[in-house]
Write an enzyme that holds these catalytic residues in place. Structure first.
Site, PDB file in Angstrom:
ATOM      1  N   ASP A  84      25.334  -2.581  32.207  1.00 55.89           N
ATOM      2  CA  ASP A  84      25.865  -1.725  30.675  1.00 55.89           C
ATOM      3  C   ASP A  84      24.806  -1.200  30.065  1.00 55.89           C
ATOM      4  O   ASP A  84      24.911  -0.093  29.419  1.00 55.89           O
ATOM      5  CB  ASP A  84      26.760  -2.269  29.806  1.00 55.89           C
ATOM      6  N   GLU A  96      34.731   3.705  30.235  1.00 56.93           N
ATOM      7  CA  GLU A  96      36.132   2.743  30.306  1.00 56.93           C
ATOM      8  C   GLU A  96      36.444   2.295  28.962  1.00 56.93           C
ATOM      9  O   GLU A  96      37.424   2.116  28.464  1.00 56.93           O
ATOM     10  CB  GLU A  96      35.976   1.352  31.113  1.00 56.93           C
TER      11      GLU A  96
HETATM   12  O1  F6P Z   1      29.442  -6.404  31.399  1.00 54.81           O
HETATM   13  C1  F6P Z   1      29.395  -5.762  32.526  1.00 54.81           C
HETATM   14  C2  F6P Z   1      30.904  -5.350  32.992  1.00 54.81           C
HETATM   15  O2  F6P Z   1      30.868  -4.856  34.295  1.00 54.81           O
HETATM   16  C3  F6P Z   1      31.235  -4.196  32.126  1.00 54.81           C
HETATM   17  O3  F6P Z   1      31.117  -2.968  32.299  1.00 54.81           O
HETATM   18  C4  F6P Z   1      32.860  -4.509  32.311  1.00 54.81           C
HETATM   19  O4  F6P Z   1      33.725  -4.014  31.130  1.00 54.81           O
HETATM   20  C5  F6P Z   1      33.027  -5.924  32.534  1.00 54.81           C
HETATM   21  O5  F6P Z   1      31.806  -6.589  32.769  1.00 54.81           O
HETATM   22  C6  F6P Z   1      34.088  -6.513  33.429  1.00 54.81           C
HETATM   23  O6  F6P Z   1      34.033  -7.861  33.307  1.00 54.81           O
HETATM   24  P1  F6P Z   1      34.881  -8.689  34.268  1.00 54.81           P
HETATM   25  O7  F6P Z   1      34.434  -8.673  35.541  1.00 54.81           O
HETATM   26  O8  F6P Z   1      34.866 -10.192  33.730  1.00 54.81           O
HETATM   27  O9  F6P Z   1      36.361  -8.056  34.347  1.00 54.81           O
END
Ligand code: F6P
Length: 327
Positions: free
Chosen positions: A132, A227
């Site tokens: 991120d 997102e």
């Molecule tokens: O923080 C990294 C990230 O990939 C974000 O971009 C995303 O919102 C989140 O993790 C998704 O997390 P998970 O894999 O727990 O659904």
């Protein structure tokens, strides 16, 4: 008080990011160079609580610099959010004679590290590992560059089919509540519009732009939506565009977890190596409870509380540039 570091623990925590393995390798080999033993705990903070670990040697981190994911596995630990869980983690660290912990992760990881340090005065040093790029105190986090390249490779492919069919694609990218992946990938792919959480999305503005594009005979296009954008994601944007432009042939692609995988870029491998070594050097100099980062090519330390305060900045000039170039 001077810290004597003879043995360290490493965890990777939160969402995995390409380059975490390169970082584990750099931490391990730099530590061994300084005669510091290294223990890798499994699945982030859960490994500390459950006492799941193994010794890391120079050979056990061979041939991982190019691999995505993390050999230590990772998790978002609910148990570490409880005082009981943190106490267990502390007891296990002590029982294993660990003098300091190196935590590779993002804001959740450092929030936990900060609380842990305050409660038990246990030395922790953080390394920014998240796609991120949403941490203050480093120009780049490990994994961001690779994720950006994954996004642009995917969008380039989508552009082939978008232009063949004369379609509009609304593409959602990751970033949690930050729009940095969206902004850079949008510029790099020549997107018609980029919607990010750091600015309010005025849908009328987008609809007007798309009307002009049609008048200017732009038959296909790409809209990149972060997102975390306040309009509610790619499907919502596509619905609003379809309602206003029924003739548009619209498709939605949510890129999802493909953005987290793959072999790290050269940039991420070098960054991970520098930060891994930097973390060990900081510990040797008795510097803890901070994240090591690189700002303007210089290694810097930022206290956890500052690193996670979400005061990373969006470069508004880049957003303006994207708008000018998308005419
Ligand atoms: O923080 C990294 C990230 O990939 C974000 O971009 C995303 O919102 C989140 O993790 C998704 O997390 P998970 O894999 O727990 O659904």
């Amino acid at each position: 008080m001077s810290l004597e570091i003879n043995k360290i623990g490493i965890i990777t925590s939160g969402g995995d990011a390409p380059g975490m393995n390169a970082c584990i390798r750099a931490i391990t080999r730099t530590a061994l160079y300084h005669n510091i033993e290294v223990i890798g705990f499994k699945q982030g903070y859960n490994g500390l609580i459950k006492n799941k670990h193994s010794v890391l040697s120079s050979r056990s981190v061979s041939n991982i610099i190019q691999r995505g994911g993390t050999i230590l596995k990772t998790a978002r630990s609910d148990d570490f959010r409880t005082k009981e869980g943190r106490k267990k983690a502390f007891e296990n660290l002590k029982a294993n004679n660990i003098d300091a912990l190196v935590a590779i992760g993002g804001d959740g990881t450092f929030t936990g590290a900060s609380v842990f340090n305050q409660e038990f005065n246990f030395p922790v040093i953080g390394i920014p590992g998240t796609i991120d790029n949403d941490l203050f105190g480093t120009d780049n986090t490990i994994g961001y560059d690779t994720a950006l390249n994954t996004v642009i490779n995917a969008v380039d492919k989508i552009k082939d089919t978008a232009s063949s069919h004369g379609r509009l694609f609304v593409i959602e990218v990751m970033g949690k509540d930050a729009g940095l992946i969206a902004l850079r990938s949008g510029i790099a792919t020549g997107a018609e519009a980029i919607l990010i959480p750091e600015t309010t999305t005025y849908i009328e503005h987008l609809l007007k732009k798309l009307s002009n594009d049609r008048k200017n005979k732009k038959p296909s296009g790409i809209i990149i939506v972060a997102e975390g954008d306040d309009f509610g994601g790619a499907y919502k944007v596509a619905e609003a565009v379809k309602a206003d432009h029924p003739k548009y042939d619209i498709r939605v692609t949510v890129l999802g977890h493909i953005q987290r995988g793959g072999s790290p870029s050269a940039f991420d491998r070098v960054l991970a190596s520098q930060l891994g070594a930097g973390a060990i050097n900081a510990l040797i100099e008795n510097k803890t409870n901070a994240m090591v980062g690189i700002v303007n090519k210089e290694l810097v330390l930022t206290p956890f509380e500052q690193a996670i305060k979400h005061n990373h900045k969006i470069n508004m000039n880049l957003l303006k540039l994207a708008e000018i170039l998308a005419c």
